[in-house]
Structures are given as C-alpha cells and as structure tokens.
Design a protein around this motif. Structure first.
Motif, PDB file in Angstrom:
ATOM      1  N   PHE A   1      -0.151   8.524   9.767  1.00  0.00           N
ATOM      2  CA  PHE A   1       0.015   7.076   9.648  1.00  0.00           C
ATOM      3  C   PHE A   1       1.191   6.685   8.746  1.00  0.00           C
ATOM      4  O   PHE A   1       1.989   5.811   9.112  1.00  0.00           O
TER       5      PHE A   1
ATOM      6  N   TYR B   1       0.342   2.186  17.817  1.00  0.00           N
ATOM      7  CA  TYR B   1      -0.998   2.420  17.279  1.00  0.00           C
ATOM      8  C   TYR B   1      -2.091   2.315  18.338  1.00  0.00           C
ATOM      9  O   TYR B   1      -3.216   2.776  18.116  1.00  0.00           O
TER      10      TYR B   1
ATOM     11  N   THR C   1      -2.721   2.158   1.226  1.00  0.00           N
ATOM     12  CA  THR C   1      -3.804   1.366   1.829  1.00  0.00           C
ATOM     13  C   THR C   1      -4.696   2.219   2.717  1.00  0.00           C
ATOM     14  O   THR C   1      -5.917   2.033   2.747  1.00  0.00           O
ATOM     15  N   ASN C   2      -4.101   3.188   3.440  1.00  0.00           N
ATOM     16  CA  ASN C   2      -4.904   4.031   4.322  1.00  0.00           C
ATOM     17  C   ASN C   2      -5.783   4.986   3.524  1.00  0.00           C
ATOM     18  O   ASN C   2      -6.895   5.322   3.951  1.00  0.00           O
ATOM     19  N   CYS C   3      -5.311   5.426   2.363  1.00  0.00           N
ATOM     20  CA  CYS C   3      -6.125   6.266   1.490  1.00  0.00           C
ATOM     21  C   CYS C   3      -7.348   5.489   1.019  1.00  0.00           C
ATOM     22  O   CYS C   3      -8.484   5.966   1.125  1.00  0.00           O
TER      23      CYS C   3
ATOM     24  N   MET D   1       1.665   2.306   3.373  1.00  0.00           N
ATOM     25  CA  MET D   1       0.620   2.669   4.328  1.00  0.00           C
ATOM     26  C   MET D   1      -0.228   3.812   3.781  1.00  0.00           C
ATOM     27  O   MET D   1      -1.460   3.839   3.966  1.00  0.00           O
TER      28      MET D   1
ATOM     29  N   GLN E   1      -2.486  11.192   2.031  1.00  0.00           N
ATOM     30  CA  GLN E   1      -1.963   9.896   2.451  1.00  0.00           C
ATOM     31  C   GLN E   1      -0.783   9.430   1.601  1.00  0.00           C
ATOM     32  O   GLN E   1       0.297   9.121   2.121  1.00  0.00           O
TER      33      GLN E   1
ATOM     34  N   ASN F   1     -11.768  -1.237   7.749  1.00  0.00           N
ATOM     35  CA  ASN F   1     -12.298   0.105   7.967  1.00  0.00           C
ATOM     36  C   ASN F   1     -13.798   0.176   7.715  1.00  0.00           C
ATOM     37  O   ASN F   1     -14.505   0.936   8.372  1.00  0.00           O
TER      38      ASN F   1
ATOM     39  N   ASN G   1      -9.778   4.710   3.968  1.00  0.00           N
ATOM     40  CA  ASN G   1     -10.559   5.826   4.484  1.00  0.00           C
ATOM     41  C   ASN G   1     -11.619   6.310   3.507  1.00  0.00           C
ATOM     42  O   ASN G   1     -12.573   6.976   3.908  1.00  0.00           O
TER      43      ASN G   1
ATOM     44  N   THR H   1      -4.252  -4.392   1.007  1.00  0.00           N
ATOM     45  CA  THR H   1      -5.159  -3.261   0.777  1.00  0.00           C
ATOM     46  C   THR H   1      -6.610  -3.670   0.975  1.00  0.00           C
ATOM     47  O   THR H   1      -7.397  -2.945   1.599  1.00  0.00           O
TER      48      THR H   1
ATOM     49  N   GLN I   1      -1.976  -4.638   9.777  1.00  0.00           N
ATOM     50  CA  GLN I   1      -1.508  -3.310  10.181  1.00  0.00           C
ATOM     51  C   GLN I   1       0.016  -3.180  10.120  1.00  0.00           C
ATOM     52  O   GLN I   1       0.523  -2.100   9.792  1.00  0.00           O
TER      53      GLN I   1
ATOM     54  N   HIS J   1      -7.303  -4.052   4.680  1.00  0.00           N
ATOM     55  CA  HIS J   1      -7.381  -2.739   5.328  1.00  0.00           C
ATOM     56  C   HIS J   1      -8.725  -2.072   5.023  1.00  0.00           C
ATOM     57  O   HIS J   1      -9.385  -1.521   5.916  1.00  0.00           O
TER      58      HIS J   1
END
Length: 531
Positions: free
Chosen positions: A163, A187, A416-418, A413, A106, A288, A421, A281, A398, A284
């Motif tokens: 992403f 998205y 935050t996506n790391c 991204m 990510q 999730n 998830n 963060t 997002q 997000h």
C-alpha cells in the motif's frame, strides 16, 4: 488577509490569497489544467499493473482462508490429499499471523519507497509473497502449523510494502485531474482479487489437484505479474522510456517540479501533529474497524442467525465485495467529473464521497440491527449495501494522502495503514467480548457442541443465533463509522500542506482545481457544508 480575483482564459473565476500573477500561473499548471493526451497512455499502463498487483496481493492474502477448510477436513474437498489435525484455536492463530507481520513494515515501507522508488519494493513484495505461497503445502507437510504460521508472518512482512508503494506510485503518476479515477482503479484490484479467490478456491480444492493447487496457482500468477512489472513498471514518468513527451509534461505539470533522485527529509512532527493528517488517520481506522468486523463476522452471522448452508453462505459472503468492486467504477468517474467541471471543490468532493462510503453503511448497519430472524433476504440486501457502498471511500480518505503531501504520500499511507490494521486485528476480538456468550461460543467451536459423544442442544447455546446479541455488534460498528466520518468532515483538508516541501512554489491556498465557482446551484449546499 488579501484576496486577489483573477479570470482564466476560459472565463472561469479563481481566487488566490496573497498570491502574485506568477503564483497563479504556477498553480494553474500544477493543478493539471492542461489538456489530457488522448488514448491509452503510460499512466494507464502503470494503473493497470497496479490493479493486478492488488488483485494478486489480495488473492495471496485470502487463499488460506478457503484452503484451510479443506486442509483440516478432507471430506470437504478432495479426499486424496493430506489432512491436518488443527483445532479452532490453531486455525485462528494461523489466519491472524499474516497481520502480525503486515503492520510491522507499513511505516518503513513508505520511507523506503520514497528513497529507493516503489518499483523495486513492489517487485520484492509480490515476488517473495508468491514464492512463499507456492511453498505453503511443503511447509505444512514438513513443519505443520508452526511452519505455516512462520511463513504467513513473512508473507505479511512482505505485503506491508504494497500500500505505501502503491500510494507513492500514484503520487508520481496520477495527475490531479485524474487522481480519483486512477487511484480507485488501482485499489479496486483488492476487491477483485478477493472475489476471484473466493470464487475459484472451492473449485480448485475439490478438483483432482486438491487444496495445494490453491497455493500453486495463486503463487504462479503472482510470479507472472512480477515478470510483467519488472519489464513495464516504472518509478515515475521521467524513468519510463516509452512515454510520449506530451503525456509526461501533462503528468509532471500537475505536481510541479519534482526531483525524485534527491533525498527528502520527512517532517515527522509536522505530519503527526497535522490536524488533516490526524483526521485522515481516524477515518482510515474507523473504516477498517467496520470493514473487518463485517468481513470476519459475516459468515458466522449468515450461518447462525440467517441459518444458511455453507455453500450458499460462501457465495453470498463474496457478493458484497463484488458489488463494492463494481461500484468503485461508478464513483470514481463521478468524483473526477464533479471536480474537473468545478461543480465541487476537491475537499468538498473528498468529504462527500467519504460520507457516502461511511454514513450510508452506518444507516445500513442500524437497519440490520433490527432485521427479525427469518428475514434473510432483507439482511443480505443490507449487508451488501453496508459493504458495497464502502467503495466510495476510495474517493475520500483513501487518496487524501496525495492531496495533502504528494512528496510524503507513501510514508503517510504507511502511518495510517499501520494504525488502521491494528484496528483490523482488535475489532473482531472486541466483537467476541461484546457478544455475551463469548465463553460458550469458544467452547462450542472447540468441541463442536459435543461432550463425551453427547451433542449439546442448540437451546443451550442461544446467543450466537440471537439477533438481539448481534445488535450490539452493529451498533458499535455504526457508531465508529459515524465518529470517523464526522472527524474527517470537520478537520479534513485537500490542499497541499506547507510541510510537503520546505520551499514549495505552490501557494498553500486553494487553487482553481480546489475552488468552487457557483456553476451548479443544486450542489452549492453540499459545497458549503463540506468546505
């Protein structure tokens, strides 16, 4: 602090703090106040390609979830194809292995997209993942579970680029006045891909082509997308040869002067210590947690508590994601309308839609906790509401990365996506610990409630079917949703941060696009609350 008031050509009021007339003119231009070119333009082509990229990506992600049912039980589909003797523990490892690789790439993906451009990364990501999907049946036959696990890890590694690269694309192609609409459209492909894959996989597995066709067809579609992307995808308006001059000017004026050929140094300390970034963060991660708790536990809840058969369960499990996809096309134009007509500031709009996307599902989950056993219709409505309304977050956290720092949107991204998830991985595990019969339920799944040919009665395994035990799961998810959005409301921002670029001509203060003239008395209270 000095505040200068100015009146625009159309009579609107705007305020600039410590800003000169020159700054005001720059801000009006960068806010995308120019008239958008009419018709279907190059930015729409890129958005459509991104939509199908996310469609393919999620189809490739969830295809195994359906196929594995037929792979371990040929009676569930076409009996002419190979069956594998994988127990529940092995299946769980296979299904989770994708995310082991996914979280690793990510943050590097954001840096690579910023340096080399998102086009090549998206091409590599979807292309490699599609090829591996086609090879899945062969790997399962030749190497068994270990080969499939290794393949899924590599697929996760490749999809980790998607992403951050998509966010980098949007930071270059989506004008400020259309950011919510184009971002949501892109998205929304994720939910579309999930729904399509869930809908067709069962049919494919039962067809004459058997379960391997699930991987062959989803992989082939991904390869077709890669070809289209190679010819029509572009890193930025400046690199797209077919773009009209007026559209390029409209897009680029929204961001101000950008030079993607030069290397931008990432201000890691500033990003990681920024209060708006931390709030983003947290939002997000909390999103999730709740989203993946429902995604992984909903089929079990429907089967054990609502007592639905497997076919009806599968259909209804996909319903909330269909609703989520449909609602995204309702929320996105509404958000842009409120911002462009200046009924709400950009930051107020982000916080409003994030609140809708997290706190409305929170209320639905609290209601679900008290649904009595047997009230399946009410439970399904609340589950659909809890998942479907989540689409409002597309207009909340997002797209907030691009609001804060378009130059670093891909890297942000990735960060935050790391983190989010990681929550996706541990949330279902925590749920298993919360339900008091964790050990019994594992025993039940591994041994199919059969001991030495004796079927253990359901009354000895009451906890999975007891709504009281599930109440704790919904309480935790609701609490996480509440905390995540509260943090975003308090600390979230939507103006460009000073660390976006060391010498930015854009003043940090709120521009006309972020300001809130008092044109709509009904929305004044909302604006004051969220600003």
């Amino acid at each position: 602090m000095v505040s200068d008031s100015n009146t625009t050509a159309d009579g609107k009021r705007s305020e600039v703090t410590n800003g000169s007339a020159k700054d005001l003119e720059q801000m009006k231009t960068y806010a995308g106040e120019g008239k958008a070119p009419s018709g279907f333009g190059a930015r729409h082509v890129q958005t459509l390609l991104l939509f199908f990229a996310l469609t393919v990506a999620y189809a490739l992600r969830v295809n195994l979830s359906v196929a594995i049912v037929a792979m371990v039980d040929r009676k569930a589909a076409n009996k002419d194809y190979e069956e594998f003797d994988w127990d529940e523990e092995t299946k769980s490892v296979i299904l989770s292995s994708f995310f082991w690789g996914y979280v690793v790439t990510q943050i590097p993906a954001g840096q690579l997209a910023q340096r080399y451009g998102p086009k090549i990364l998206l091409l590599f990501s979807i292309g490699v993942c599609s090829l591996l999907a086609v090879l899945t049946p062969f790997c399962a036959h030749a190497g068994g579970a270990k080969a499939v696990i290794g393949l899924r890890i590599v697929q996760g590694l490749s999809q980790g680029f998607i992403f951050p690269s998509t966010h980098t694309m949007l930071s270059r192609w989506a004008p400020a006045s259309e950011r919510g609409r184009l971002g949501t459209l892109s998205y929304a492909g994720a939910q579309f891909g999930t729904v399509i894959m869930l809908a067709v996989s069962g049919v494919l597995a039962s067809s004459s082509m058997g379960w391997p066709s699930i991987f062959y067809i989803s992989g082939a579609v991904g390869m077709l997308w890669s070809v289209a992307w190679f010819f029509y995808g572009s890193n930025s308006p400046a690199d797209y040869r077919g773009i009209a001059p007026e559209e390029r000017e409209f897009i680029e004026s929204s961001f101000g002067p950008q030079d993607h050929s030069r290397r931008i140094v990432t201000p890691w300390v500033a990003i990681l210590t920024s209060a708006p970034m931390i709030a983003l963060t947290v939002a997000h991660c909390c999103h999730n947690w709740g989203f993946w708790t429902l995604l992984t536990e909903m089929p079990t809840f429907m089967k054990e508590v609502l007592e639905m058969d497997i076919k009806k369960n599968a259909l209804l499990s996909s319903l909330p994601y269909l609703v989520m996809w449909m609602l995204s096309f309702v929320f996105s134009p509404l958000s842009d309308f409120l911002i462009n007509r200046q009924y709400l500031s950009r930051v107020a709009s982000r916080k409003l839609f994030n609140t809708i996307g997290l706190w409305v599902p929170m209320v639905a989950l609290l209601g679900l906790a008290f649904v009595p056993k047997g009230s399946s219709d009410l439970a399904i409505v609340l589950l659909t509401l809890a998942v479907g309304i989540n689409s409002a977050t597309y207009l909340g956290f997002q797209v907030n990365h691009i609001d804060l720092a378009p130059n670093h949107a891909g890297t942000m991204m990735g960060i935050t996506n790391c983190a989010a998830n990681i929550m996706s991985i541990i949330a279902p595990l925590i749920v298993g610990q919360v339900i008091s019969d964790a050990v019994s339920s594992v025993w039940t799944r591994l041994h199919s409630r059969t001991i030495n040919s004796y079927t253990v009665p359901d009354r000895l395994f009451p906890f999975q079917t007891d709504p009281i035990q599930w109440r704790r799961v919904f309480y935790i998810a609701a609490g996480v949703y509440f905390f995540g959005n509260l943090t975003f409301i308090i600390f979230g921002k939507a103006d460009i941060q000073p660390w976006n670029e060391s010498e930015s001509p854009i003043p940090r203060t709120v521009s006309n696009a972020n300001g809130m003239p008092f044109r709509a008395p009904i929305l004044i209270g909302i604006g004051i609350m969220f600003d």
